[in-house]
Design a protein around this motif. Structure first.
Motif, PDB file in Angstrom:
ATOM      1  N   GLU A 359      69.185  76.193  -3.421  1.00 19.92           N
ATOM      2  CA  GLU A 359      69.959  76.902  -4.438  1.00 19.92           C
ATOM      3  C   GLU A 359      71.294  76.202  -4.674  1.00 19.92           C
ATOM      4  O   GLU A 359      71.694  75.982  -5.833  1.00 19.92           O
ATOM      5  CB  GLU A 359      70.204  78.350  -4.014  1.00 19.92           C
ATOM      6  CG  GLU A 359      71.053  79.125  -5.021  1.00 19.92           C
ATOM      7  CD  GLU A 359      71.197  80.592  -4.660  1.00 19.92           C
ATOM      8  OE1 GLU A 359      70.664  81.436  -5.398  1.00 19.92           O
ATOM      9  OE2 GLU A 359      71.846  80.877  -3.624  1.00 19.92           O
ATOM     10  N   LYS A 364      67.987  75.978  -7.447  1.00 21.10           N
ATOM     11  CA  LYS A 364      66.758  76.746  -7.280  1.00 21.10           C
ATOM     12  C   LYS A 364      67.119  78.138  -6.766  1.00 21.10           C
ATOM     13  O   LYS A 364      67.569  78.287  -5.631  1.00 21.10           O
ATOM     14  CB  LYS A 364      65.807  76.041  -6.311  1.00 21.10           C
ATOM     15  CG  LYS A 364      65.442  74.625  -6.722  1.00 21.10           C
ATOM     16  CD  LYS A 364      64.738  74.593  -8.079  1.00 21.10           C
ATOM     17  CE  LYS A 364      64.446  73.190  -8.538  1.00 21.10           C
ATOM     18  NZ  LYS A 364      63.770  73.154  -9.853  1.00 21.10           N
ATOM     19  N   SER A 365      66.914  79.142  -7.583  1.00 14.88           N
ATOM     20  CA  SER A 365      67.419  80.485  -7.309  1.00 14.88           C
ATOM     21  C   SER A 365      66.843  81.079  -6.029  1.00 14.88           C
ATOM     22  O   SER A 365      65.621  81.218  -5.879  1.00 14.88           O
ATOM     23  CB  SER A 365      67.090  81.403  -8.480  1.00 14.88           C
ATOM     24  OG  SER A 365      67.353  82.754  -8.155  1.00 14.88           O
ATOM     25  N   LEU A 366      67.726  81.424  -5.092  1.00 21.13           N
ATOM     26  CA  LEU A 366      67.311  82.114  -3.876  1.00 21.13           C
ATOM     27  C   LEU A 366      66.755  83.493  -4.206  1.00 21.13           C
ATOM     28  O   LEU A 366      65.720  83.907  -3.658  1.00 21.13           O
ATOM     29  CB  LEU A 366      68.503  82.225  -2.918  1.00 21.13           C
ATOM     30  CG  LEU A 366      68.281  83.060  -1.655  1.00 21.13           C
ATOM     31  CD1 LEU A 366      67.286  82.380  -0.723  1.00 21.13           C
ATOM     32  CD2 LEU A 366      69.601  83.297  -0.922  1.00 21.13           C
TER      33      LEU A 366
END
Length: 496
Positions: A359, A364-366
């Motif tokens: 992230e 990259k979205s947690l």
């Protein structure tokens, strides 16, 4: 003035000399038939052995240059008896034992299941130190998925998790009994041998070289690593001057450099999350082998060469997997599981920091990853049990313990905990956890107690639901999230 002698490790030599001719036979006749023992781990009932605490292992391995032939080996174990013992068991299989001594005296020995059962000439009293020496072979042949030795394109490496170290050397093969290690590896001089810890000498005699390595911190047997091959060791400095050494095929030295040079930055990032790196060195071992996983062997993480050369893996993904194995040096290696049911503390944390790194560095979205994990969580629990009560692995495929529920299914527990207690308290918990239990072992109950202390309230019910129930509890802060048995966000985890 009378001569005063320093007592030997166990002051029973007079008794032993009297008993040596007859005692072994008499004791053996009075004892029940040899049988495999264990320390009662629910997932591996015959793993580990009661009655003693190993302090140190000293392994001598002789490799003749053919990775399908048994290595000649001598394993010396320094231990302390924790109870009176007429016999003691070591975990060992897939090798031939030619001799055993206990405190220098020959001892009777036999195999039973995957145990080596030893009957010394005199009983061992609780509190006594004991030195066990086993002369044996260490056989690298056999199916790759059974663990132990891994045959590489140019030699050997090790992958002992969860219960395969005793396919390589006699041991108390359970992470609850950590010990210091010394490795002496003799191999043809054109090869390079590397092991956990730091170098402690190298001697060449004729066509062979003996390499010595020692650990400065105790280590679980499942984390032992020995690499032998046509390798180059690449040195660089990490944070605070930490020695970083990577091991790669000599032919791959330039190819791997873009990945190898990332490690100091990974170390700095992890130290910002949880505090100082806990060991004396770190690095990656890139093995020319197809294992299907990566592995956090202590101070020298094992990676498949294909992870770095397969064009289908995006850079951010490989980068985060490197952080996953590094995070294990804190979570799983320095703080080791007391039982294998505590595995979620290893893999959940490593997956958490892998996702957090992705992230922060790759966008990259947690939250999106955790929402996907939540959607799959009930299915994962149905397939493999809840995070802290995983179903036992298949008897013929022990790696099946490492199911999705212990990866993202357990990182999801940490996400829920952060939602429950807040980011600041969660960060304090993480730092306290690795500091309080450094070089030791810990349990799920220990984690629950520390989290409750830092949160200022009893979190037992919270953890009961998230770790032990068949259905996933509601996610704090996200009442709209739903979990269904169908679908999975990450059904085949790559890292170890």
């Amino acid at each position: 003035m009378p001569l005063v002698r320093t007592p030997l490790p166990r002051a029973r030599w007079f008794r032993s000399a009297v008993l040596v001719a007859a005692s072994a036979g008499l004791v053996a006749a009075a004892l029940p038939a040899p049988a495999p023992l264990g320390i009662g781990d629910p997932l591996f009932p015959h793993l580990g052995n009661p009655g003693y605490d190993v302090l140190a292992y000293d392994l001598d391995l002789t490799y003749r240059g053919v990775n399908t032939e048994p290595l000649a080996a001598v394993t010396r174990i320094d231990a302390v008896a924790t109870e009176d013992l007429e016999r003691l068991n070591l975990d060992f299989t897939h090798g031939t034992v030619s001799a055993v001594t206990v405190d220098g005296l020959p001892a009777a020995h036999t195999g039973s299941g995957e145990d080596l059962v030893i009957t010394p000439v005199a009983p061992i009293d609780a509190g006594e130190s004991v030195e066990i020496t086993v002369t044996h072979t260490s056989d690298p042949s056999g199916p790759a998925d059974t663990g132990g030795w891994v045959r590489t394109g140019d030699g050997l490496a090790m992958a002992n998790q969860a219960d395969a170290a005793h396919r390589v050397f006699p041991s108390n093969d359970h992470p609850a009994d950590k010990a210091y290690f010394t490795f002496r590896i003799t191999a043809p001089s054109e090869l390079t041998a590397v092991a956990n810890g730091l170098p402690a000498g190298r001697v060449t005699r004729g066509a062979t070289t003996t390499w010595t390595y020692r650990t400065r911190h105790p280590m679980a047997t499942e984390l032992a690593q020995v690499s032998i091959g046509r390798s180059t060791v690449v040195h660089r400095a990490g944070p605070h001057g930490l020695p970083v050494r990577d091991v790669v095929r000599t032919a791959d030295r330039d190819l791997m450099e873009p990945w190898l040079r990332k490690t100091p930055g990974h170390l700095e990032w992890m130290e910002r999350q949880v505090g100082p790196y806990p060991f004396e060195t770190y690095g990656v071992l890139v093995a020319d082998a197809d294992t299907g996983f990566e592995l956090e062997t202590q101070t020298l993480s094992l990676f498949e060469r294909g992870l770095f050369t397969e064009p289908g893996y995006p850079e951010w993904y490989v980068d985060s997997i490197m952080v996953h194995e590094l995070a294990h040096q804190w979570f799983g290696n320095s703080v080791s599981p007391r039982t294998w049911s505590d595995l979620w503390l290893n893999e959940g944390h490593a997956s958490w920091y892998e996702a957090l790194y992705a992230e922060e560095t790759a966008g990259k979205s947690l939250e999106r990853r955790m929402k996907a994990a939540y959607a799959a969580s009930d299915g994962w629990r149905a397939d493999g049990g809840p995070p802290a009560a995983p179903e036992p692995p298949s008897p013929t495929h022990k790696i099946s313990l490492f199911r999705p529920v212990v990866y993202d299914g357990s990182a999801l527990v940490l996400y829920a905990l952060r939602q429950e207690i807040g980011t600041e308290a969660f960060q304090r918990l993480e730092r306290r956890w690795v500091a309080d239990h450094r070089d030791g072992t810990a349990t799920t109950a220990d984690f629950t107690a520390l989290a409750s202390e830092i949160a200022g309230r009893d979190l037992t019910a919270f953890f009961r639901g998230w770790l032990y129930e068949a259905k996933t509890p509601a996610m704090p802060g996200h009442p709209d999230w739903r979990s269904t048995p169908a679908g999975a966000a990450r059904t085949t985890p790559k890292p170890g």
